[in-house]
Design a protein around this motif. Structure first.
Motif, PDB file in Angstrom:
ATOM      1  N   ILE A 151       0.866  -1.169   0.000  1.00 33.33           N
ATOM      2  CA  ILE A 151       0.000   0.000   0.000  1.00 33.33           C
ATOM      3  C   ILE A 151       0.902   1.218   0.000  1.00 33.33           C
ATOM      4  CG2 ILE A 151      -2.001  -1.048   1.131  1.00 33.33           C
ATOM      5  CD1 ILE A 151      -1.007   0.123   3.778  1.00 33.33           C
ATOM      6  N   GLN A 152       0.362   2.352  -0.417  1.00 36.07           N
ATOM      7  CA  GLN A 152       1.139   3.591  -0.367  1.00 36.07           C
ATOM      8  C   GLN A 152       0.453   4.587   0.554  1.00 36.07           C
ATOM      9  OE1 GLN A 152       2.729   5.381  -3.905  1.00 36.07           O
ATOM     10  NE2 GLN A 152       3.120   3.406  -4.912  1.00 36.07           N
ATOM     11  N   ILE A 153       1.254   5.251   1.378  1.00 38.51           N
ATOM     12  CA  ILE A 153       0.820   6.382   2.181  1.00 38.51           C
ATOM     13  C   ILE A 153       1.589   7.576   1.644  1.00 38.51           C
ATOM     14  CG2 ILE A 153       0.735   7.440   4.465  1.00 38.51           C
ATOM     15  CD1 ILE A 153       0.905   3.697   4.172  1.00 38.51           C
ATOM     16  N   GLN A 154       0.888   8.474   0.968  1.00 39.42           N
ATOM     17  CA  GLN A 154       1.524   9.582   0.253  1.00 39.42           C
ATOM     18  C   GLN A 154       0.914  10.903   0.685  1.00 39.42           C
ATOM     19  OE1 GLN A 154       4.014   9.053  -2.447  1.00 39.42           O
ATOM     20  NE2 GLN A 154       4.040   7.082  -1.370  1.00 39.42           N
ATOM     21  N   GLY A 155       1.742  11.953   0.670  1.00 40.16           N
ATOM     22  CA  GLY A 155       1.219  13.285   0.918  1.00 40.16           C
ATOM     23  C   GLY A 155       1.998  14.058   1.956  1.00 40.16           C
ATOM     24  N   ASN A 156       1.637  15.313   2.085  1.00 40.02           N
ATOM     25  CA  ASN A 156       2.337  16.260   2.935  1.00 40.02           C
ATOM     26  C   ASN A 156       2.500  15.777   4.379  1.00 40.02           C
ATOM     27  OD1 ASN A 156       3.439  18.926   3.593  1.00 40.02           O
ATOM     28  ND2 ASN A 156       1.491  19.289   4.619  1.00 40.02           N
ATOM     29  N   LYS A 174      15.483   7.483   4.966  1.00 41.57           N
ATOM     30  CA  LYS A 174      15.828   8.414   3.905  1.00 41.57           C
ATOM     31  C   LYS A 174      15.118   8.072   2.595  1.00 41.57           C
ATOM     32  CE  LYS A 174      20.475   9.310   5.748  1.00 41.57           C
ATOM     33  NZ  LYS A 174      21.931   9.221   5.473  1.00 41.57           N
ATOM     34  N   TYR A 175      15.065   9.079   1.717  1.00 41.75           N
ATOM     35  CA  TYR A 175      14.453   8.918   0.396  1.00 41.75           C
ATOM     36  C   TYR A 175      15.137   7.783  -0.354  1.00 41.75           C
ATOM     37  CZ  TYR A 175      12.607  10.524  -4.159  1.00 41.75           C
ATOM     38  OH  TYR A 175      11.968  10.630  -5.372  1.00 41.75           O
ATOM     39  N   TYR A 176      14.346   6.903  -0.926  1.00 41.83           N
ATOM     40  CA  TYR A 176      14.807   5.719  -1.649  1.00 41.83           C
ATOM     41  C   TYR A 176      15.681   4.800  -0.788  1.00 41.83           C
ATOM     42  CZ  TYR A 176      12.619   6.009  -6.186  1.00 41.83           C
ATOM     43  OH  TYR A 176      11.699   5.973  -7.193  1.00 41.83           O
ATOM     44  N   HIS A 177      15.269   4.651   0.466  1.00 42.61           N
ATOM     45  CA  HIS A 177      15.829   3.660   1.384  1.00 42.61           C
ATOM     46  C   HIS A 177      14.678   2.820   1.928  1.00 42.61           C
ATOM     47  CE1 HIS A 177      19.431   6.082   1.095  1.00 42.61           C
ATOM     48  NE2 HIS A 177      20.084   5.254   1.876  1.00 42.61           N
ATOM     49  N   LEU A 178      15.028   1.684   2.525  1.00 43.50           N
ATOM     50  CA  LEU A 178      14.016   0.792   3.078  1.00 43.50           C
ATOM     51  C   LEU A 178      14.405   0.322   4.466  1.00 43.50           C
ATOM     52  CD1 LEU A 178      14.955  -2.495   2.992  1.00 43.50           C
ATOM     53  CD2 LEU A 178      14.806  -2.060   0.548  1.00 43.50           C
ATOM     54  N   MET A 179      13.409  -0.164   5.191  1.00 47.69           N
ATOM     55  CA  MET A 179      13.612  -0.753   6.501  1.00 47.69           C
ATOM     56  C   MET A 179      12.588  -1.861   6.687  1.00 47.69           C
ATOM     57  SD  MET A 179      11.848   2.154   8.969  1.00 47.69           S
ATOM     58  CE  MET A 179      11.620   1.058  10.375  1.00 47.69           C
ATOM     59  N   GLU A 180      12.879  -2.790   7.573  1.00 51.27           N
ATOM     60  CA  GLU A 180      11.917  -3.823   7.940  1.00 51.27           C
ATOM     61  C   GLU A 180      11.316  -3.460   9.296  1.00 51.27           C
ATOM     62  OE1 GLU A 180      12.679  -7.891   6.897  1.00 51.27           O
ATOM     63  OE2 GLU A 180      14.594  -7.325   5.978  1.00 51.27           O
ATOM     64  N   THR A 193       9.406   5.571  -0.944  1.00 51.32           N
ATOM     65  CA  THR A 193       9.185   5.658  -2.383  1.00 51.32           C
ATOM     66  C   THR A 193       7.708   5.938  -2.633  1.00 51.32           C
ATOM     67  OG1 THR A 193       8.853   3.258  -2.500  1.00 51.32           O
ATOM     68  CG2 THR A 193      11.073   4.069  -2.970  1.00 51.32           C
ATOM     69  N   GLY A 194       7.330   6.141  -3.881  1.00 51.32           N
ATOM     70  CA  GLY A 194       5.925   6.354  -4.198  1.00 51.32           C
ATOM     71  C   GLY A 194       5.744   6.948  -5.567  1.00 51.32           C
ATOM     72  N   TRP A 195       4.482   7.029  -5.993  1.00 50.39           N
ATOM     73  CA  TRP A 195       4.140   7.434  -7.365  1.00 50.39           C
ATOM     74  C   TRP A 195       3.437   8.778  -7.372  1.00 50.39           C
ATOM     75  CZ3 TRP A 195       0.448   6.863 -11.706  1.00 50.39           C
ATOM     76  CH2 TRP A 195       1.084   6.537 -12.920  1.00 50.39           C
ATOM     77  N   SER A 196       3.841   9.662  -6.440  1.00 51.93           N
ATOM     78  CA  SER A 196       3.104  10.916  -6.312  1.00 51.93           C
ATOM     79  C   SER A 196       3.940  12.164  -6.550  1.00 51.93           C
ATOM     80  CB  SER A 196       2.486  11.016  -4.914  1.00 51.93           C
ATOM     81  OG  SER A 196       3.488  11.218  -3.936  1.00 51.93           O
ATOM     82  N   GLY A 197       5.252  12.082  -6.373  1.00 47.72           N
ATOM     83  CA  GLY A 197       6.060  13.290  -6.416  1.00 47.72           C
ATOM     84  C   GLY A 197       6.034  14.061  -5.119  1.00 47.72           C
ATOM     85  N   ASP A 198       5.340  13.525  -4.099  1.00 43.45           N
ATOM     86  CA  ASP A 198       5.281  14.148  -2.781  1.00 43.45           C
ATOM     87  C   ASP A 198       6.001  13.261  -1.770  1.00 43.45           C
ATOM     88  OD1 ASP A 198       3.273  16.643  -2.542  1.00 43.45           O
ATOM     89  OD2 ASP A 198       2.590  15.320  -4.142  1.00 43.45           O
ATOM     90  N   LEU A 199       6.127  13.750  -0.560  1.00 43.85           N
ATOM     91  CA  LEU A 199       6.613  12.913   0.525  1.00 43.85           C
ATOM     92  C   LEU A 199       5.743  11.673   0.594  1.00 43.85           C
ATOM     93  CD1 LEU A 199       8.392  12.588   3.120  1.00 43.85           C
ATOM     94  CD2 LEU A 199       6.565  13.785   4.339  1.00 43.85           C
ATOM     95  N   GLN A 375      12.351  18.286  -4.167  1.00 46.02           N
ATOM     96  CA  GLN A 375      12.508  18.647  -2.762  1.00 46.02           C
ATOM     97  C   GLN A 375      11.389  18.112  -1.901  1.00 46.02           C
ATOM     98  OE1 GLN A 375      12.881  22.936  -3.045  1.00 46.02           O
ATOM     99  NE2 GLN A 375      15.098  22.831  -3.280  1.00 46.02           N
ATOM    100  N   GLU A 376      10.178  18.004  -2.487  1.00 43.64           N
ATOM    101  CA  GLU A 376       9.036  17.511  -1.702  1.00 43.64           C
ATOM    102  C   GLU A 376       9.254  16.072  -1.230  1.00 43.64           C
ATOM    103  OE1 GLU A 376       6.086  18.967  -0.567  1.00 43.64           O
ATOM    104  OE2 GLU A 376       7.259  20.745  -1.006  1.00 43.64           O
ATOM    105  N   PRO A 377       9.543  15.104  -2.105  1.00 45.62           N
ATOM    106  CA  PRO A 377       9.712  13.740  -1.620  1.00 45.62           C
ATOM    107  C   PRO A 377      10.974  13.532  -0.790  1.00 45.62           C
ATOM    108  CG  PRO A 377      10.228  13.839  -3.954  1.00 45.62           C
ATOM    109  CD  PRO A 377       9.623  15.172  -3.578  1.00 45.62           C
ATOM    110  N   ARG A 378      11.949  14.414  -0.927  1.00 43.64           N
ATOM    111  CA  ARG A 378      13.218  14.246  -0.218  1.00 43.64           C
ATOM    112  C   ARG A 378      13.201  14.826   1.196  1.00 43.64           C
ATOM    113  NH1 ARG A 378      17.366  12.802  -3.685  1.00 43.64           N
ATOM    114  NH2 ARG A 378      16.884  13.033  -5.911  1.00 43.64           N
ATOM    115  N   ARG A 379      12.233  15.641   1.525  1.00 39.37           N
ATOM    116  CA  ARG A 379      12.305  16.384   2.783  1.00 39.37           C
ATOM    117  C   ARG A 379      12.137  15.469   4.015  1.00 39.37           C
ATOM    118  NH1 ARG A 379       6.950  17.704   4.442  1.00 39.37           N
ATOM    119  NH2 ARG A 379       5.384  17.300   2.829  1.00 39.37           N
TER     120      ARG A 379
END
Length: 379
Positions: A151-156, A174-180, A193-199, A375-379
């Motif tokens: 599932i994706q949780i996306q947004g501000n 961090k952006y484009y990192h993963l954890m278990e 990660t995600g398909w929104s261009g946002d955090l 900058q949005e997804p990286r913050r």
């Protein structure tokens, strides 16, 4: 009635009933599975993503697991991008190409362990391709589809939702990192990660029988952030310069046609699939390109849909067709993509589009249209 007929050949997500109860109104088919795409007004869902948080069922992003002693070598054979710096716990956006350099898939690669990778697939039978390559690669690898439903949780406010769900440890991801992680006995893989261009984040549930439990826990954690259940938002993905297989580029497209040439490392020492063809294409150039279109301000919100899949002209001559056009509430104009002749694909060139409601003038524009530095997804 439509769902009952198609159910015979298409799969339902583990979250299907949850999404349906929360108002899923329309679906697309991705990787032979229903995926909820719209719940209500697209513009309202856009603002929910931009201002608050959204929850998507994206279990149709099937996972291809590559494991075994030769997993790294095999992934290097599949992927034109250099993976030298992709350490355990990191993710990469990649393309998979065939011997002619055509894009077969553009997945996100997740490196879970030293010798275990997941490819989070876009819409094509990537599992079958990987299995076929493995038959002739002479490498010690296992190619499987793991039990993992994302599932994706996306947004501000998505970070706030994730902290309530999993604790402060997720705040440092961090952006484009993963954890278990584990939640109420549920085993999870979490990625930034995600398909929104946002955090945003993706949560891969490894025990799909507990899909309903995870869904409700996310909704509970999201209440203080006005979380809304939606599907992927077309407006926002176009603003962010995200392209979609099948709808934005045809089967014969290469990375050089669609602006993904930065994902091809022709100096990579590995003789990856498609390297010879891509080297030739890089030298010769391509006949057409996928470009961004920015329309003049006279266009209105209600007109956007009537300009998708329409002829694009330059000086009265048709040079291509649009693939998608949306109205950006934030930019207050229509934007979109078009596949056009390479000779007309220079930034700033003036074009016109013959829509159902008349002609609109536009120009070739740089993608992304908004937040070019991500900058949005990286913050």
């Amino acid at each position: 009635m439509l769902l009952s007929v198609l159910d015979q050949s298409l799969e339902r997500s583990p979250f299907f009933d949850c999404a349906k109860r929360d108002g899923a109104a329309s679906y697309i088919v991705l990787n032979h599975m229903f995926m909820p795409y719209r719940y209500g007004d697209q513009t309202e869902e856009y603002w929910a993503l931009v201002n608050d948080a959204t929850l998507w069922d994206v279990a149709a992003e099937r996972q291809v697991e590559i494991s075994g002693p030769d997993a790294r070598r095999f992934v290097d054979l599949l992927v034109p991008r250099s993976l030298e710096r992709c350490a355990v716990g990191q993710c990469r956006y990649v393309v998979i190409t065939d011997a002619d350099g055509h894009i077969l898939n553009d997945p996100v690669l997740n490196r879970l362990e030293e010798n275990k990778y997941w490819l989070s697939a876009a819409d094509s039978d990537l599992l079958l391709w990987a299995k076929g390559v493995a038959c002739f690669a002479g490498m010690d690898v296992a190619i499987t589809e793991p039990e993992a439903a994302p599932i994706q949780i996306q947004g501000n406010k998505s970070r706030d939702v994730m902290i309530r769900l999993l604790g402060d440890k997720v705040a440092d991801l961090k952006y484009y990192h993963l954890m278990e992680a584990e939640l109420d006995g549920m085993s999870l893989v979490v990625t930034r990660t995600g398909w929104s261009g946002d955090l945003g984040y993706e949560i891969y549930l490894r025990d799909t029988a507990r899909a309903g439990d995870l869904w409700e826990r996310v909704k509970q954690a999201g209440k203080p952030s006005n979380l809304r259940v939606t599907g992927p938002n077309t407006i926002r993905r176009v603003e962010a310069g995200i392209i979609a297989m099948r709808s934005d580029f045809p089967a014969e497209a290469t990375p050089f046609h669609v602006g993904l040439e930065h994902l091809v490392d022709l100096d990579k020492p590995v003789d990856f699939i498609g390297k010879t063809a891509l080297r030739r294409i890089a030298a010769e150039g391509v006949a057409w390109k996928l470009v961004g279109l920015e329309f003049d301000e006279s266009a209105t919100d209600g007109e956007a849909a009537s300009f998708g899949g329409r002829a694009v002209n330059r000086d009265g001559v048709t040079v291509g067709r649009t693939t998608v056009v949306v109205y950006s509430p934030r930019l207050k104009r229509m934007i979109g993509y078009a596949r056009i002749d390479a000779a007309a694909a220079t930034l700033g060139i003036r074009l016109s589009v013959e829509g159902k409601t008349g002609r609109q003038d536009a120009c070739v524009a740089k993608r992304p249209f908004f937040d070019a530095k991500k900058q949005e997804p990286r913050r």
